[in-house]
Design a protein around this motif. Structure first.
Motif, PDB file in Angstrom:
ATOM      1  N   THR A 242    -112.508  86.141  76.801  1.00  0.00           N
ATOM      2  CA  THR A 242    -111.542  86.720  77.732  1.00  0.00           C
ATOM      3  C   THR A 242    -110.189  86.851  77.037  1.00  0.00           C
ATOM      4  O   THR A 242    -109.669  85.859  76.520  1.00  0.00           O
ATOM      5  CB  THR A 242    -111.380  85.844  78.981  1.00  0.00           C
ATOM      6  OG1 THR A 242    -112.654  85.700  79.635  1.00  0.00           O
ATOM      7  CG2 THR A 242    -110.399  86.481  79.957  1.00  0.00           C
ATOM      8  N   ILE A 243    -109.666  88.059  77.038  1.00  0.00           N
ATOM      9  CA  ILE A 243    -108.329  88.284  76.492  1.00  0.00           C
ATOM     10  C   ILE A 243    -107.333  88.288  77.642  1.00  0.00           C
ATOM     11  O   ILE A 243    -107.614  88.805  78.727  1.00  0.00           O
ATOM     12  CB  ILE A 243    -108.247  89.599  75.684  1.00  0.00           C
ATOM     13  CG1 ILE A 243    -106.901  89.697  74.971  1.00  0.00           C
ATOM     14  CG2 ILE A 243    -108.513  90.807  76.567  1.00  0.00           C
ATOM     15  CD1 ILE A 243    -106.834  90.860  73.968  1.00  0.00           C
ATOM     16  N   SER A 244    -106.194  87.683  77.406  1.00  0.00           N
ATOM     17  CA  SER A 244    -105.136  87.684  78.412  1.00  0.00           C
ATOM     18  C   SER A 244    -103.797  87.684  77.688  1.00  0.00           C
ATOM     19  O   SER A 244    -103.730  87.385  76.496  1.00  0.00           O
ATOM     20  CB  SER A 244    -105.248  86.464  79.336  1.00  0.00           C
ATOM     21  OG  SER A 244    -105.112  85.269  78.606  1.00  0.00           O
ATOM     22  N   ARG A 245    -102.763  88.025  78.415  1.00  0.00           N
ATOM     23  CA  ARG A 245    -101.444  88.061  77.811  1.00  0.00           C
ATOM     24  C   ARG A 245    -100.417  87.553  78.794  1.00  0.00           C
ATOM     25  O   ARG A 245    -100.545  87.750  80.008  1.00  0.00           O
ATOM     26  CB  ARG A 245    -101.091  89.464  77.311  1.00  0.00           C
ATOM     27  CG  ARG A 245    -101.179  90.554  78.356  1.00  0.00           C
ATOM     28  CD  ARG A 245    -101.086  91.937  77.705  1.00  0.00           C
ATOM     29  NE  ARG A 245     -99.811  92.144  77.049  1.00  0.00           N
ATOM     30  CZ  ARG A 245     -99.573  93.107  76.160  1.00  0.00           C
ATOM     31  NH1 ARG A 245    -100.550  93.939  75.828  1.00  0.00           N
ATOM     32  NH2 ARG A 245     -98.382  93.236  75.612  1.00  0.00           N
ATOM     33  N   ASP A 246     -99.418  86.885  78.251  1.00  0.00           N
ATOM     34  CA  ASP A 246     -98.291  86.410  79.033  1.00  0.00           C
ATOM     35  C   ASP A 246     -97.065  87.129  78.482  1.00  0.00           C
ATOM     36  O   ASP A 246     -96.519  86.733  77.445  1.00  0.00           O
ATOM     37  CB  ASP A 246     -98.158  84.891  78.907  1.00  0.00           C
ATOM     38  CG  ASP A 246     -97.072  84.320  79.806  1.00  0.00           C
ATOM     39  OD1 ASP A 246     -96.156  85.072  80.186  1.00  0.00           O
ATOM     40  OD2 ASP A 246     -97.132  83.132  80.117  1.00  0.00           O
ATOM     41  N   ASN A 247     -96.654  88.183  79.152  1.00  0.00           N
ATOM     42  CA  ASN A 247     -95.541  88.986  78.645  1.00  0.00           C
ATOM     43  C   ASN A 247     -94.222  88.210  78.644  1.00  0.00           C
ATOM     44  O   ASN A 247     -93.338  88.493  77.833  1.00  0.00           O
ATOM     45  CB  ASN A 247     -95.402  90.266  79.456  1.00  0.00           C
ATOM     46  CG  ASN A 247     -96.537  91.237  79.178  1.00  0.00           C
ATOM     47  OD1 ASN A 247     -97.216  91.144  78.157  1.00  0.00           O
ATOM     48  ND2 ASN A 247     -96.753  92.169  80.098  1.00  0.00           N
TER      49      ASN A 247
ATOM     50  N   THR B 139    -109.585  78.451  72.371  1.00  0.00           N
ATOM     51  CA  THR B 139    -108.621  79.448  72.813  1.00  0.00           C
ATOM     52  C   THR B 139    -107.662  79.738  71.674  1.00  0.00           C
ATOM     53  O   THR B 139    -106.997  78.838  71.168  1.00  0.00           O
ATOM     54  CB  THR B 139    -107.840  78.971  74.039  1.00  0.00           C
ATOM     55  OG1 THR B 139    -108.748  78.740  75.123  1.00  0.00           O
ATOM     56  CG2 THR B 139    -106.834  80.029  74.465  1.00  0.00           C
ATOM     57  N   LEU B 140    -107.627  80.986  71.257  1.00  0.00           N
ATOM     58  CA  LEU B 140    -106.692  81.423  70.229  1.00  0.00           C
ATOM     59  C   LEU B 140    -105.430  81.951  70.896  1.00  0.00           C
ATOM     60  O   LEU B 140    -105.497  82.543  71.979  1.00  0.00           O
ATOM     61  CB  LEU B 140    -107.320  82.518  69.376  1.00  0.00           C
ATOM     62  CG  LEU B 140    -108.669  82.202  68.733  1.00  0.00           C
ATOM     63  CD1 LEU B 140    -109.111  83.388  67.877  1.00  0.00           C
ATOM     64  CD2 LEU B 140    -108.603  80.945  67.923  1.00  0.00           C
ATOM     65  N   SER B 141    -104.319  81.760  70.230  1.00  0.00           N
ATOM     66  CA  SER B 141    -103.044  82.274  70.702  1.00  0.00           C
ATOM     67  C   SER B 141    -102.410  83.121  69.617  1.00  0.00           C
ATOM     68  O   SER B 141    -102.624  82.878  68.428  1.00  0.00           O
ATOM     69  CB  SER B 141    -102.088  81.127  71.053  1.00  0.00           C
ATOM     70  OG  SER B 141    -102.618  80.302  72.061  1.00  0.00           O
ATOM     71  N   CYS B 142    -101.641  84.087  70.043  1.00  0.00           N
ATOM     72  CA  CYS B 142    -100.900  84.929  69.109  1.00  0.00           C
ATOM     73  C   CYS B 142     -99.497  85.124  69.673  1.00  0.00           C
ATOM     74  O   CYS B 142     -99.323  85.760  70.718  1.00  0.00           O
ATOM     75  CB  CYS B 142    -101.585  86.272  68.926  1.00  0.00           C
ATOM     76  SG  CYS B 142    -100.645  87.467  67.946  1.00  0.00           S
ATOM     77  N   ALA B 143     -98.535  84.541  68.978  1.00  0.00           N
ATOM     78  CA  ALA B 143     -97.143  84.658  69.390  1.00  0.00           C
ATOM     79  C   ALA B 143     -96.515  85.837  68.672  1.00  0.00           C
ATOM     80  O   ALA B 143     -96.602  85.948  67.445  1.00  0.00           O
ATOM     81  CB  ALA B 143     -96.394  83.377  69.064  1.00  0.00           C
ATOM     82  N   ALA B 144     -95.894  86.714  69.445  1.00  0.00           N
ATOM     83  CA  ALA B 144     -95.311  87.939  68.895  1.00  0.00           C
ATOM     84  C   ALA B 144     -93.794  87.914  68.998  1.00  0.00           C
ATOM     85  O   ALA B 144     -93.230  87.317  69.919  1.00  0.00           O
ATOM     86  CB  ALA B 144     -95.865  89.151  69.641  1.00  0.00           C
ATOM     87  N   SER B 145     -93.164  88.582  68.050  1.00  0.00           N
ATOM     88  CA  SER B 145     -91.716  88.714  68.082  1.00  0.00           C
ATOM     89  C   SER B 145     -91.323  90.012  67.394  1.00  0.00           C
ATOM     90  O   SER B 145     -92.107  90.585  66.635  1.00  0.00           O
ATOM     91  CB  SER B 145     -91.044  87.532  67.385  1.00  0.00           C
ATOM     92  OG  SER B 145     -91.413  87.482  66.023  1.00  0.00           O
TER      93      SER B 145
ATOM     94  N   LEU C 261    -106.971  84.569  73.399  1.00  0.00           N
ATOM     95  CA  LEU C 261    -108.385  84.916  73.398  1.00  0.00           C
ATOM     96  C   LEU C 261    -109.150  83.637  73.718  1.00  0.00           C
ATOM     97  O   LEU C 261    -109.249  82.741  72.880  1.00  0.00           O
ATOM     98  CB  LEU C 261    -108.829  85.483  72.053  1.00  0.00           C
ATOM     99  CG  LEU C 261    -110.279  85.965  72.019  1.00  0.00           C
ATOM    100  CD1 LEU C 261    -110.438  87.203  72.922  1.00  0.00           C
ATOM    101  CD2 LEU C 261    -110.715  86.290  70.604  1.00  0.00           C
ATOM    102  N   GLN C 262    -109.659  83.562  74.930  1.00  0.00           N
ATOM    103  CA  GLN C 262    -110.476  82.436  75.355  1.00  0.00           C
ATOM    104  C   GLN C 262    -111.921  82.739  74.957  1.00  0.00           C
ATOM    105  O   GLN C 262    -112.477  83.760  75.373  1.00  0.00           O
ATOM    106  CB  GLN C 262    -110.375  82.236  76.871  1.00  0.00           C
ATOM    107  CG  GLN C 262    -111.361  81.230  77.446  1.00  0.00           C
ATOM    108  CD  GLN C 262    -111.053  79.800  77.044  1.00  0.00           C
ATOM    109  OE1 GLN C 262    -109.899  79.385  77.062  1.00  0.00           O
ATOM    110  NE2 GLN C 262    -112.078  79.038  76.670  1.00  0.00           N
ATOM    111  N   MET C 263    -112.495  81.864  74.159  1.00  0.00           N
ATOM    112  CA  MET C 263    -113.845  82.084  73.657  1.00  0.00           C
ATOM    113  C   MET C 263    -114.754  80.962  74.139  1.00  0.00           C
ATOM    114  O   MET C 263    -114.495  79.790  73.855  1.00  0.00           O
ATOM    115  CB  MET C 263    -113.841  82.138  72.124  1.00  0.00           C
ATOM    116  CG  MET C 263    -112.911  83.198  71.571  1.00  0.00           C
ATOM    117  SD  MET C 263    -113.015  83.357  69.768  1.00  0.00           S
ATOM    118  CE  MET C 263    -112.368  81.768  69.260  1.00  0.00           C
ATOM    119  N   ASN C 264    -115.773  81.337  74.875  1.00  0.00           N
ATOM    120  CA  ASN C 264    -116.735  80.379  75.409  1.00  0.00           C
ATOM    121  C   ASN C 264    -118.120  80.646  74.825  1.00  0.00           C
ATOM    122  O   ASN C 264    -118.379  81.719  74.274  1.00  0.00           O
ATOM    123  CB  ASN C 264    -116.792  80.481  76.935  1.00  0.00           C
ATOM    124  CG  ASN C 264    -115.483  80.159  77.599  1.00  0.00           C
ATOM    125  OD1 ASN C 264    -114.735  79.280  77.158  1.00  0.00           O
ATOM    126  ND2 ASN C 264    -115.171  80.870  78.679  1.00  0.00           N
ATOM    127  N   SER C 265    -118.996  79.674  74.966  1.00  0.00           N
ATOM    128  CA  SER C 265    -120.385  79.812  74.501  1.00  0.00           C
ATOM    129  C   SER C 265    -120.425  80.327  73.063  1.00  0.00           C
ATOM    130  O   SER C 265    -121.164  81.260  72.738  1.00  0.00           O
ATOM    131  CB  SER C 265    -121.158  80.761  75.429  1.00  0.00           C
ATOM    132  OG  SER C 265    -121.146  80.289  76.758  1.00  0.00           O
TER     133      SER C 265
END
Length: 121
Positions: A66-71, A19-25, A78-82
């Motif tokens: 699967t891409i998701s965001r927590d506003n 799972t990749l994360s991207c913190a924005a500011s 980015l959840q990456m499987n298989s």
């Protein structure tokens, strides 16, 4: 100034997950579409997934990523499987000054430094 910082990359065996994360500011996160792109060695950067008003995926990502965001946390994931060896690349987070999602790289104004994902066979 918009800043994007990716994390979560690493070495994983084929079939594994990351799972990749991207913190924005520096901007109103909820108003921006966020995308993930990747660049493999010797290849051009390519679109992976984006989330804003809806989501969109590259064919190579459908069913596995699967891409998701927590506003509230100003973070996109980015959840990456298989995972497959062909998924080996530097993964970049990007933001565009519109909530409309697009696969078009030039539509994204802000970019992170990237995080390496290596999938071993």
């Amino acid at each position: 100034q918009v800043q994007l910082v990716e994390s979560g990359g690493g070495l994983v065996p084929a079939g594994g997950s990351l799972t990749l994360s991207c913190a924005a500011s520096g901007h109103t996160f909820s108003a921006y579409a966020m995308g993930w792109f990747r660049q493999a060695p010797g290849k051009e950067r390519e679109f992976v997934a984006a989330a804003g008003l809806g989501t969109v995926y590259a064919d190579s990502a459908k069913g596995r990523f699967t891409i998701s965001r927590d506003n509230a946390k100003n973070t996109v994931y980015l959840q990456m499987n298989s995972l497959k060896p062909v998924d080996t690349a530097v993964y970049y987070c990007a933001a565009r000054t519109s909530s409309v999602v697009t696969m078009t790289e030039v539509a994204y104004s802000y970019w992170g430094q990237g995080t390496q994902v290596t999938v071993s066979s």
